[in-house]
Design a protein around this motif. Structure first.
Motif, PDB file in Angstrom:
ATOM      1  N   ALA A 273       0.774   1.078   6.482  1.00 50.84           N
ATOM      2  CA  ALA A 273       1.562   0.933   5.245  1.00 50.84           C
ATOM      3  C   ALA A 273       0.842   1.559   4.048  1.00 50.84           C
ATOM      4  O   ALA A 273       1.215   1.310   2.907  1.00 50.84           O
ATOM      5  CB  ALA A 273       1.848  -0.538   4.976  1.00 50.84           C
ATOM      6  N   GLN A 274      -0.194   2.351   4.316  1.00 47.38           N
ATOM      7  CA  GLN A 274      -0.973   3.035   3.284  1.00 47.38           C
ATOM      8  C   GLN A 274      -1.580   2.052   2.283  1.00 47.38           C
ATOM      9  O   GLN A 274      -1.733   2.357   1.107  1.00 47.38           O
ATOM     10  CB  GLN A 274      -0.118   4.084   2.576  1.00 47.38           C
ATOM     11  CG  GLN A 274       0.429   5.121   3.537  1.00 47.38           C
ATOM     12  CD  GLN A 274       1.508   5.967   2.925  1.00 47.38           C
ATOM     13  OE1 GLN A 274       2.421   5.458   2.273  1.00 47.38           O
ATOM     14  NE2 GLN A 274       1.409   7.269   3.128  1.00 47.38           N
TER      15      GLN A 274
ATOM     16  N   ILE B 192      -0.342  -0.404   0.886  1.00 42.50           N
ATOM     17  CA  ILE B 192       0.611  -0.761  -0.166  1.00 42.50           C
ATOM     18  C   ILE B 192       1.291  -2.062   0.252  1.00 42.50           C
ATOM     19  O   ILE B 192       2.013  -2.098   1.254  1.00 42.50           O
ATOM     20  CB  ILE B 192       1.647   0.358  -0.391  1.00 42.50           C
ATOM     21  CG1 ILE B 192       0.935   1.649  -0.816  1.00 42.50           C
ATOM     22  CG2 ILE B 192       2.694  -0.072  -1.417  1.00 42.50           C
ATOM     23  CD1 ILE B 192       1.818   2.872  -0.827  1.00 42.50           C
TER      24      ILE B 192
ATOM     25  N   ASN C 158       3.799  -3.841  -0.852  1.00 40.25           N
ATOM     26  CA  ASN C 158       5.259  -3.902  -0.750  1.00 40.25           C
ATOM     27  C   ASN C 158       5.802  -3.184   0.472  1.00 40.25           C
ATOM     28  O   ASN C 158       6.922  -3.451   0.888  1.00 40.25           O
ATOM     29  CB  ASN C 158       5.925  -3.408  -2.031  1.00 40.25           C
ATOM     30  CG  ASN C 158       5.916  -4.477  -3.100  1.00 40.25           C
ATOM     31  OD1 ASN C 158       5.905  -5.676  -2.800  1.00 40.25           O
ATOM     32  ND2 ASN C 158       5.894  -4.063  -4.346  1.00 40.25           N
ATOM     33  N   LYS C 159       5.048  -2.286   1.068  1.00 40.26           N
ATOM     34  CA  LYS C 159       5.427  -1.688   2.356  1.00 40.26           C
ATOM     35  C   LYS C 159       5.001  -2.637   3.488  1.00 40.26           C
ATOM     36  O   LYS C 159       5.761  -2.895   4.414  1.00 40.26           O
ATOM     37  CB  LYS C 159       4.736  -0.335   2.563  1.00 40.26           C
ATOM     38  CG  LYS C 159       5.323   0.803   1.812  1.00 40.26           C
ATOM     39  CD  LYS C 159       4.514   2.053   2.142  1.00 40.26           C
ATOM     40  CE  LYS C 159       5.324   3.294   1.987  1.00 40.26           C
ATOM     41  NZ  LYS C 159       4.546   4.486   2.379  1.00 40.26           N
TER      42      LYS C 159
ATOM     43  N   TYR D  66       7.021  -5.824   4.615  1.00 38.43           N
ATOM     44  CA  TYR D  66       8.255  -5.650   5.376  1.00 38.43           C
ATOM     45  C   TYR D  66       7.999  -5.226   6.820  1.00 38.43           C
ATOM     46  O   TYR D  66       8.920  -5.199   7.627  1.00 38.43           O
ATOM     47  CB  TYR D  66       9.166  -4.626   4.689  1.00 38.43           C
ATOM     48  CG  TYR D  66       9.668  -5.134   3.365  1.00 38.43           C
ATOM     49  CD1 TYR D  66      10.596  -6.168   3.311  1.00 38.43           C
ATOM     50  CD2 TYR D  66       9.190  -4.619   2.176  1.00 38.43           C
ATOM     51  CE1 TYR D  66      11.039  -6.668   2.100  1.00 38.43           C
ATOM     52  CE2 TYR D  66       9.642  -5.106   0.957  1.00 38.43           C
ATOM     53  CZ  TYR D  66      10.565  -6.122   0.935  1.00 38.43           C
ATOM     54  OH  TYR D  66      11.000  -6.610  -0.267  1.00 38.43           O
ATOM     55  N   GLU D  67       6.743  -4.912   7.132  1.00 33.11           N
ATOM     56  CA  GLU D  67       6.436  -4.424   8.470  1.00 33.11           C
ATOM     57  C   GLU D  67       5.557  -5.372   9.278  1.00 33.11           C
ATOM     58  O   GLU D  67       5.536  -5.285  10.503  1.00 33.11           O
ATOM     59  CB  GLU D  67       5.776  -3.056   8.370  1.00 33.11           C
ATOM     60  CG  GLU D  67       6.733  -2.026   7.774  1.00 33.11           C
ATOM     61  CD  GLU D  67       6.126  -0.648   7.671  1.00 33.11           C
ATOM     62  OE1 GLU D  67       5.161  -0.359   8.405  1.00 33.11           O
ATOM     63  OE2 GLU D  67       6.625   0.140   6.862  1.00 33.11           O
TER      64      GLU D  67
END
Length: 164
Positions: free
Chosen positions: A91-92, A94, A96-97, A100-101
Motif C-alpha cells: 500500500a506504499q 499509505i 488510507n490504502k 482497505y486492503e
C-alpha cells in the motif's frame, strides 16, 4: 443467538488448550510479545481509547485486535508482523490504502458497536454504509494514521532484531 467477541476469543483459546496445551501457551506468549512490542511503540491502544493522555499514544488495534491478529496469522507474532509490513509496503505505506486492503476481523459481535455506534460516524463513508458495524475490523475501525505508522516502525524493528 448472540456471540460476543470476548467469548469467541475465550472459546478458541479453550479449544486450543484442550487439543494441545503447549500450543495454547505458545500462542498466548506470542500475543503477550506482540502487545509488549506495540505498547512500547505507543501503537497498542485503539484510537477511541480514553486511557491515553494524548493522540500520540493511541491509534493501534487494541488488545482484542492484537489477539485476533495473532490468531489470524497462525498464532505467530513473527508471521503477523511480516504480513502487516508486507501489506503496508504493498500500500506504499499509505494508511488510507492499507486500511482497505488489510483486515483483522473480530469473530464475535462487538456489543459496544451495537449499543453505541458513534465511533463509526468518524470513519470513512465506505465503512459506514448506512449500517451498524457489529463485527470489528480492528484496522479500519480502531487504527489511525499515527498508530499505523508507529506499528509499521515497531514491526520493522522487531523483524530486523529477529533476523539477527
Amino acid at each position: 443467538m448472540r456471540y460476543a467477541e470476548n467469548q469467541s476469543l475465550a472459546d478458541r483459546f479453550e479449544a486450543m488448550r484442550e487439543q494441545n496445551p503447549m500450543r495454547e501457551k505458545l500462542v498466548r506468549a506470542n500475543v503477550i510479545q506482540a502487545k509488549e512490542v506495540l505498547g512500547a511503540a505507543k501503537a497498542y491502544l485503539p484510537s477511541s481509547s480514553n486511557e491515553a493522555e494524548n493522540a500520540d499514544e493511541k491509534g493501534g488495534m487494541g488488545g482484542v485486535g492484537v489477539e485476533e491478529w495473532i490468531l489470524q496469522n497462525g498464532g505467530s507474532f513473527k508471521n503477523a508482523a511480516k504480513s502487516f509490513v508486507e501489506a503496508a509496503e504493498k500500500a506504499q505505506n499509505i494508511f488510507n490504502k492499507f486500511r482497505y486492503e488489510y483486515h483483522v476481523w473480530g469473530a464475535g459481535e462487538n456489543y459496544f458497536a451495537v449499543r453505541n455506534n458513534e465511533h463509526i460516524a468518524e470513519k470513512p463513508a465506505e465503512l459506514q454504509r448506512g449500517r451498524k458495524l457489529t463485527h470489528d475490523d480492528y484496522i479500519s475501525v480502531n487504527m489511525d494514521k499515527g498508530g499505523f505508522e508507529r506499528t509499521v516502525a515497531a514491526l520493522r524493528q522487531f523483524l530486523a532484531e529477529e533476523e539477527n
